[in-house]
Design an enzyme around this catalytic site. Structure first.
Site, PDB file in Angstrom:
ATOM      1  N   ASP A 157       0.862  -1.169   0.000  1.00 17.19           N
ATOM      2  CA  ASP A 157       0.000   0.000   0.000  1.00 17.19           C
ATOM      3  C   ASP A 157       0.906   1.229   0.000  1.00 17.19           C
ATOM      4  OD1 ASP A 157      -2.358   1.608   0.502  1.00 17.19           O
ATOM      5  OD2 ASP A 157      -3.215  -0.165   1.469  1.00 17.19           O
ATOM      6  N   ASP A 167      -3.071   4.687  -2.275  1.00 19.59           N
ATOM      7  CA  ASP A 167      -4.128   5.223  -1.430  1.00 19.59           C
ATOM      8  C   ASP A 167      -4.626   6.578  -1.961  1.00 19.59           C
ATOM      9  OD1 ASP A 167      -5.435   4.821   1.265  1.00 19.59           O
ATOM     10  OD2 ASP A 167      -4.523   6.771   1.662  1.00 19.59           O
ATOM     11  N   GLU A 202      -6.621   3.685  -5.796  1.00 22.29           N
ATOM     12  CA  GLU A 202      -7.877   3.749  -5.038  1.00 22.29           C
ATOM     13  C   GLU A 202      -8.601   5.017  -5.454  1.00 22.29           C
ATOM     14  OE1 GLU A 202      -9.764   4.104  -0.549  1.00 22.29           O
ATOM     15  OE2 GLU A 202      -7.962   5.185  -1.092  1.00 22.29           O
ATOM     16  N   HIS A 249     -11.342  -2.789   3.395  1.00 25.63           N
ATOM     17  CA  HIS A 249     -11.246  -2.453   4.814  1.00 25.63           C
ATOM     18  C   HIS A 249     -11.958  -1.154   5.177  1.00 25.63           C
ATOM     19  CE1 HIS A 249      -8.267  -0.132   2.766  1.00 25.63           C
ATOM     20  NE2 HIS A 249      -8.087   0.612   3.826  1.00 25.63           N
ATOM     21  N   ASP A 250     -12.618  -0.530   4.201  1.00 32.73           N
ATOM     22  CA  ASP A 250     -13.329   0.725   4.461  1.00 32.73           C
ATOM     23  C   ASP A 250     -14.837   0.578   4.337  1.00 32.73           C
ATOM     24  OD1 ASP A 250     -10.940   2.225   4.787  1.00 32.73           O
ATOM     25  OD2 ASP A 250     -10.767   2.478   2.615  1.00 32.73           O
TER      26      ASP A 250
HETATM   27  C1  GLC Z   1      -7.988   5.309   2.130  1.00 37.88           C
HETATM   28  C2  GLC Z   1      -7.842   4.085   3.006  1.00 37.88           C
HETATM   29  C3  GLC Z   1      -8.505   4.355   4.325  1.00 37.88           C
HETATM   30  C4  GLC Z   1      -7.813   5.522   4.971  1.00 37.88           C
HETATM   31  C5  GLC Z   1      -7.810   6.730   4.059  1.00 37.88           C
HETATM   32  C6  GLC Z   1      -6.843   7.759   4.520  1.00 37.88           C
HETATM   33  O1  GLC Z   1      -9.306   5.556   1.807  1.00 37.88           O
HETATM   34  O2  GLC Z   1      -8.361   2.968   2.349  1.00 37.88           O
HETATM   35  O3  GLC Z   1      -8.493   3.237   5.158  1.00 37.88           O
HETATM   36  O4  GLC Z   1      -8.433   5.849   6.179  1.00 37.88           O
HETATM   37  O5  GLC Z   1      -7.397   6.402   2.753  1.00 37.88           O
HETATM   38  O6  GLC Z   1      -5.521   7.324   4.309  1.00 37.88           O
END
Ligand code: GLC
Ligand code: MG
Length: 534
Positions: free
Chosen positions: A101, A203, A266, A327-328
């Site tokens: 990541d 990310d 992402e 995970h979100d």
């Molecule tokens: C992304 C991650 C999330 C995190 C956010 C800030 O959306 O998947 O878990 O809290 O970024 O880094």
């Protein structure tokens, strides 16, 4: 070395591991790298091709690793660099790719870069972050909001300016307009690429560049009361700026300097904006994550539309991808129920495009309701009570029926549901018709079938709860027939030709059945049918 040529990330299946929650090896209640190494045979046994690890780098853990204080280290909670090297080597020995990541949008407020940056206005790293003067009235520089609640601007007493944080105040945004910032992150990428890491999931990649003039964001005319407060304004000027694509192309050149690496982005954006992240002439992310299935209303007609619109919108030569959980977001088994979770597995593994599985979905893990005293997620702490908490989808992997589920010898950092006594790997492995067995069979079927891996996608007209499509390659055609409702359906489409054969049912009890022009589907059943060769 790992196998696979140029196409491994197209042909392969990704498996996301949230390291805190996969396997604890040192008895601190938190998962770690040695734990993942120990469970590698399980991952391998699923038949997946690549592992994506959520962040494992040194971090104060304000956002559980998404607040990084050193891009080229390993947090002691997860182990040592030796543990990482051992995991990477073992993954490769087993023919598994490993991707990390990359969190380039923001650092931890404890990262030495930010400590320097905030120390004085003329510090050489001042411009590495996003600093602005107060507004005329002394207030925040503009109306931008943090995704995790409140203003996105934090006042810093020492220098009398505000810094921008799209997420927590402990996660100051880097200034990606500054070439030194870019160079520093690219160096960190090369550090891991040199080790042999197979790529990155990047990310919040659509956040990297902000409006040069920091204009106020417009209000959201479609805001729904009860939704998170940041949704009251749109992110027109704070995200998805045109210049971001030059940055991503640069990042891609960093990974492309190495053989067979992948860049996944992402991106939570509407379809037409998402497609831009493939970049001009596909110089952007190879896989801008497609999250359309994460939030759709679960019905045959909406999914049919989603797939068709997505397929049509893909730029020429761009490769699709699909995601059911991460995970979100709430666990798929809770969003659509355990019966449909099996149908969803068949959908994910038979669509055209690389599937990414979220650990635990293959054993039907559901969203756990978290008691107030157990809440760990900063989003839930900042914006309590409206259901934004992410702890419920990050609970420990359920390996067996023991109190901590085989995850740890002590009380885990997040609780397990009581029904892990049923929904666990040991139990479901022993059951040849379990969801775990279904996942394994679907993965094996996909991998053995060029039509499913790389074949064309053709929608087939259907009504009601029925979703039907054909995948075709090298003279073989598979028909996928999914019943997204609870009632039986007699399927009479001309696609179900006389002599077609069921290769797999989500119930795992009718493989080899020959069809005579009609297919009787039970409620919540999906089947993969092979058409006879003509
Ligand atoms: C992304 C991650 C999330 C995190 C956010 C800030 O959306 O998947 O878990 O809290 O970024 O880094
Ligand atoms: Mg541990």
């Amino acid at each position: 070395m790992a196998q696979g040529g140029d196409n491994w990330w197209r042909d392969g299946i990704f498996y996301q591991i949230y390291p805190r929650s996969f396997q604890d090896s040192d008895g601190d209640g938190v998962g770690d790298l040695a734990g993942i190494l120990r469970r590698l045979p399980y991952v391998k046994s699923l038949g997946v091709d690549a592992i994506w690890l959520s962040p494992i780098f040194p971090s104060p853990m304000a956002d559980f690793g998404y607040d990084i204080s050193d891009y080229t280290g390993i947090d002691p909670l997860f182990g040592t660099m030796e543990d990482f090297d051992a995991l990477l080597a073992a993954a490769h020995d087993n023919g598994l790719k490993l991707i990390l990541d990359l969190v380039p949008n923001h650092t931890s407020s404890q990262h030495p870069w930010f400590v320097e940056s905030r120390s004085s206005r003329d510090n050489p790293k001042r411009d590495w972050y996003v600093w602005r003067d107060p507004a005329a009235d002394g207030g925040v520089p503009n109306n931008w909001l943090s995704e995790f609640g409140g203003s996105a601007w934090q006042f810093d007493e020492t220098t009398g300016q505000y810094y921008y944080h799209a997420f927590l105040a402990e996660q100051p945004d880097l200034n990606w307009r500054n070439p030194d910032v870019r160079a520093a992150i690219y160096d960190a990428m090369r550090f891991w690429l040199e080790k042999g890491v197979d790529g990155f999931r990047v990310d919040v990649i659509w956040h990297l560049i902000k409006d040069a003039e920091f204009r106020d964001n417009p209000p959201n005319p479609h805001y729904v009361e009860g939704r998170p407060p940041n949704e009251r304004i749109l992110t027109q000027y704070s995200t998805d700026q045109p210049e971001v694509h030059d940055v991503i192309a640069e990042m891609r050149r960093v990974t492309d300097a190495y053989r067979d690496r992948v860049l996944i982005g992402e991106i939570y954006l509407p379809l037409h904006r998402l497609m831009a992240y493939y970049g001009n002439d596909l110089t952007g992310a190879q896989m801008p994550f497609n999250f359309a299935l994460l939030s759709t209303f679960w019905s045959a007609r909406s999914i049919e539309t989603i797939v068709e619109d997505y397929e049509k919108a893909l730029p020429k030569g761009a490769w699709p991808n699909w995601v059911l959980g991460n995970h979100d977001r709430p666990r798929v088994a809770s969003r659509i129920g355990p019966e449909q979770a099996r149908v969803a597995a068949m959908l994910l593994l038979t669509l055209r495009g690389t599937p990414t599985l979220y650990y635990g979905d293959e054993i039907g893990m559901h969203q756990l309701a978290i008691a107030p005293e157990d809440v760990r997620d900063p989003f839930e702490k900042n914006v309590p009570g409206i259901g934004v908490g992410r702890d419920g989808c990050r609970t420990p992997m359920q390996w067996d029926a023991s109190p901590a589920g085989g995850f740890s010898g002590v009380r885990p950092w997040l609780p397990l549901p009581e029904d892990h006594i049923h929904w666990n790997v040991a139990n479901l492995e022993a059951d040849s018709r379990s969801i775990l067995s279904l996942y394994r069979r679907l993965i094996a079927l996909r991998k053995a079938s060029p039509a499913l891996v790389a074949g064309d996608y053709h929608p087939i007209a259907a009504q009601g709860d029925l979703l039907v499509y054909r995948r075709e390659a090298e003279g073989t055609a598979m028909i996928i027939v999914l019943n997204l409702g609870p009632d039986p359906i007699a399927v009479t489409t001309s696609a179900i030709r006389f002599g077609s054969e069921i290769l797999l049912s989500t119930f795992l009890d009718r493989e080899g059945e020959r069809l005579e022009g009609v297919l009787d589907l039970r409620g919540n059943e999906g089947v993969v049918v092979m058409q006879p060769h003509i």
